[in-house]
Design an enzyme around this catalytic site. Structure first.
Site, PDB file in Angstrom:
ATOM      1  CG  HIS A 288      23.952  28.915  10.163  1.00  0.00           C
ATOM      2  ND1 HIS A 288      24.950  29.564   9.194  1.00  0.00           N
ATOM      3  CD2 HIS A 288      24.059  30.112  10.839  1.00  0.00           C
ATOM      4  CE1 HIS A 288      25.097  30.924   9.257  1.00  0.00           C
ATOM      5  NE2 HIS A 288      24.565  31.214  10.479  1.00  0.00           N
TER       6      HIS A 288
ATOM      7  CD  GLU B 224      25.942  21.253  27.681  1.00  0.00           C
ATOM      8  OE1 GLU B 224      24.926  21.589  26.719  1.00  0.00           O
ATOM      9  OE2 GLU B 224      26.933  21.623  27.140  1.00  0.00           O
TER      10      GLU B 224
ATOM     11  CG  ASP C 260      23.463  18.912  24.491  1.00  0.00           C
ATOM     12  OD1 ASP C 260      23.031  17.882  23.680  1.00  0.00           O
ATOM     13  OD2 ASP C 260      23.862  19.973  24.406  1.00  0.00           O
TER      14      ASP C 260
ATOM     15  CB  CYS D 137      20.552  28.300  29.118  1.00  0.00           C
ATOM     16  SG  CYS D 137      22.011  27.103  29.146  1.00  0.00           S
TER      17      CYS D 137
END
Ligand code: PEP
Ligand code: MG
Length: 768
Positions: free
Chosen positions: A364, A605, A629, A676
């Site tokens: 975060h 991914e 990923d 992305c």
């Protein structure tokens, strides 16, 4: 042997510095092997020589004085061969080098083993034996190898302490040693380290003294009283549920809190001048060492109680003495585990950089840092973080490295990079309203990845054409419960409105892996291969449905919503998700909302999705590659683990081949494909992706102007030429060099970060 090893590692771990650690090693190993001599030679990176750092059996005065080049002596040979050397008659070996100051002539047999940490030789551990006695047997050799492998990490940790203070092994100024982590947010920051601590964590309490002994004593005595009360209360509460003998455990706790037990020792240390928290930490650690070394399993387990008691006492001391942190003008905030609340404490305008020992690019704090544009390094292994307090620090958020107490040259080098970055960003502002199109007219959409509203504001000023990835888990992460439908609707509306009529792609909740919600913990042995992304939300349709309802309602009147599904590894997951989305769409319309059916897309991914592009594309409107990923899963390299960070390469030929295949297969069935992951925001990566035919690139707002500027200055043919060249290569490093070279030749050298090799030249230029 295991018992011996365990206690040795524990003792060494709690040593105050490298010298004490090495002294413990030589004395314990000498006894365990029953030999005349045990010594440790450490390789000093400043002088590139092995220095005798500790010995049991050679003359002590030689410590710190005798040094050997890697090309000399038996110690040098062990280090350069990176394997043990076991000799019955060392003096007859051609590489034997005699140092009269050690008194070594008395010893004949020699066994040396290298101390290696992450492929780097740190030093050599040596045992020697007198003339006419035994030579070392295989068992002893195996023991020494085991000891050295176990101790390498501990030694590296102590060595980092030297690196932090800018001192070499011998206490002289070291050449700059980087402390490696992973990039959290790009950019360079130079400032002063301020270490902040989470409450009640004994391990991170600094070694501090006090001038006000009375105050510290009063604080501690109050804490002992409060802790006694706590335990008494817990005992009373559980009295009816526990048997008598189990209740006795609380008596043990209370006995440990009697004045002549643990508190008495803490009081003595405070009287010696230690801060109450430091005194408590020292005593608790001493107890822990004692308990953990016990052979009796039951007694060893009691260490847990001591630790718990220590934590309770600490939290009461901290309550009575909240720490006032002073934040200098250029604060680099450092912590074991930074929290958003810690960021919020820093006065406005003073926060220059962030360093968090735990956490990753997806933590975060890293997401917040990227949104705020604060250079950040995460995940530094094996550093004593409290030592960074008050030190001058350089945070290199591009490379994921920090430097402590840097040399003047290193500081000058980074000042230049920082200035160049600022100028580059300013210079690129003019591009904001120009299209992203090659000089021969090929158009690529440049989109932005968002999480918070701050990202949106920044991306609008950088000229993004829409949102390619809105990570919806970010607003979930800043709450202490799942956000309600109405709350979600408000978050989503802000994002949709900011870009309307351009598309805003919202990814459904992607938690699991390294992204956790404090109120929905997922504890797994292997989280990246576990319950992640779509797997979680399909198992919890109530969460999925609520989210899609909020998205759809938020899109009313705007109609620019696209929904994207993360971590898809089976077509059935797409079908189930579509079914739920249709259902919600009809229900929302029935409720009277005038919404349009959003376009739905799948994230590619995982390797399985690469081989089912057509089948997936047939079911949805668009595809988007999550290259972060995809790289991690194709290469089997945890994207957040600094130990394997050097193996994580989005330029790996296997990744590039997968990306080419995805673009071809998607277009073959007439579906648009975007990307992305971080690769899209890398100028070289963007050139390759454009050449592969990707229709849109989605990235952090900060990367957007650079990528646009590169694409606007090249032709598509040129980019295809670079792609054709790199697809012939078989190593990620060579691919990277080839792309860098092409960008340099095309005049984009300023977009590449200067390698460390050019640092000397740069700092010379600065000096002149
Ligand atoms: C990715 O995996 O590339 C991606 C964009 O998703 P995230 O980084 O949020 O996992
Ligand atoms: Mg992902």
């Amino acid at each position: 042997m295991l018992t011996l090893l365990r206690s040795l590692v524990q003792e060494v771990n709690s040593a105050r510095d490298l010298n004490e650690a090495l002294d413990i090693i030589v004395s314990r190993v000498q006894k365990a092997v029953g030999t005349d001599v045990c010594s440790v030679y450490m390789l000093d990176p400043t002088t590139d020589r092995y220095i005798l750092m500790a010995t049991e059996g050679l003359y002590r005065q030689a410590v710190g004085k005798v040094s050997i080049a890697p090309s000399e002596g038996l110690v040098g040979l062990v280090g350069s061969r990176e394997e043990p050397i076991n000799l019955e008659d060392a003096p007859s070996h051609p590489r034997y080098l005699y140092f009269p100051e050690t008194g070594e002539e008395r010893f004949r047999s020699f066994l040396g083993v290298p101390i290696i940490h992450h492929r780097r030789v740190l030093g050599v551990l040596v045992v020697q034996q007198r003339e006419n006695s035994r030579c070392f047997d295989e068992g002893e050799e195996a023991f020494l190898v085991t000891v050295s492998a176990q101790l390498a990490g501990v030694i590296a940790h102590s060595e980092a302490t030297g690196a932090i203070s800018g001192l070499s092994l011998t206490g002289e100024r070291a050449t700059d040693v980087s402390i490696d982590g992973v990039p959290g947010a790009p950019g360079v920051a130079i400032g002063e380290g301020v270490v902040v601590y989470p409450v009640a964590d004994l391990d991170v309490v600094p070694e501090k003294t006090t001038d006000d002994i009375e105050h510290e004593l009063a604080l501690f005595e109050q804490a002992v009283m409060d802790t006694r009360n706590d335990i008494q209360q817990v005992a009373n509460r559980l009295a009816t549920q526990l048997r008598r003998e189990e209740q006795a455990l609380f008596d043990v706790y209370l006995r440990m809190l009697e004045d002549n037990a643990l508190p008495g020792e803490v009081v003595n240390r405070i009287k010696e001048g230690y801060w109450a928290q430091t005194a408590l930490k020292q005593v608790v650690q001493q107890y822990l060492r004692h308990f953990e070394m016990m052979d009796d399993l039951y007694l060893r387990e009691r260490a847990v109680d001591i630790r718990d008691l220590g934590r309770r006492l600490l939290s009461h001391i901290q309550e009575g003495d909240p720490i006032e942190v002073v934040y200098p003008e250029r604060t680099i905030l450092v912590s074991e585990e930074l929290t958003p609340a810690m960021l919020g404490e820093v006065p406005k305008g003073r926060l220059m950089g962030l360093v968090s020992v735990k956490g990753s690019i997806n933590s975060h704090v890293a997401i917040l840092a990227r949104a705020m544009g604060v250079p950040t390094v995460m995940g530094l292994v094996e550093i004593p973080v409290h030592q960074l307090d008050g030190k001058e620090l350089i945070v290199d958020g591009f490379e994921g490295q920090i430097y402590s107490s840097p040399s003047a040259d290193m500081r000058a080098f980074y000042e230049v990079i920082r200035k160049e970055e600022d100028e580059l960003v300013k210079g690129l502002e003019a591009l904001r309203d120009l299209p992203c199109e090659t000089s021969d007219g090929h158009r690529v959409s440049l989109l932005v990845n968002t999480g918070l509203m701050t990202d949106v504001v920044r991306s609008l000023t950088h000229g993004a054409e829409g949102i390619g990835l809105y990570r919806t888990e970010v607003p979930f992460m800043i709450k202490d419960r799942f956000p309600s439908e109405q709350e979600q609707r408000e978050y989503y509306r802000e994002q949709l409105e900011a870009f309307a009529p351009n598309p805003v792609t919202m990814r459904t909740l992607d938690v699991g892996g390294d992204k956790s919600l404090p109120y929905f913990p997922i504890e797994e042995e292997n989280p990246f291969l576990g319950w992640r992304g779509i797997r979680v939300t399909l198992d919890h349709p109530e969460i999925f449905i609520l989210q899609v309802r909020a998205m759809l309602k938020a899109s009313e009147g705007l109609n620019n919503l696209q929904i994207m599904l993360p971590m898809i590894s089976n077509v059935s997951e797409v079908e189930e998700s579509l079914h739920l989305i249709y259902r919600v769409y009809h229900e929302v319309r029935e409720e009277g909302y005038d919404v349009h059916m959003p376009r739905v897309g799948v994230m590619l991914e995982v390797p399985a999705a690469v081989y089912q592009v057509r089948e997936l594309a047939d079911r949805v409107d668009f595809l988007s590659v999550g290259s972060n990923d995809l790289t991690q899963y194709l290469l089997a390299v945890d994207r957040n683990n600094p130990r394997v960070a050097s193996l994580y390469h989005s330029y790996h030929p296997a990744v590039l081949q997968a990306l080419v295949r995805i673009a071809q297969d998607a277009h073959a069935v007439g579906k648009p494909v975007s990307i992305c992951g971080e690769l899209a925001g890398d100028p070289g990566g963007a050139v390759l992706l454009m050449a592969m035919g990707y229709d849109a690139l989605s990235m952090n707002a900060a990367s957007l102007p650079k990528v646009k500027s590169v694409i606007r200055s090249v032709t598509r043919d040129w980019a295809r030429g670079v792609l054709a060249d790199v697809l012939l290569l078989d190593s990620p490093h060579v691919v990277k060099s080839c792309i860098d070279l092409s960008l340099r030749q095309a005049g984009f050298g300023r977009y590449l970060r200067p390698g460390k090799a050019s640092m000397a030249a740069l700092s010379e230029a600065v000096a002149s």
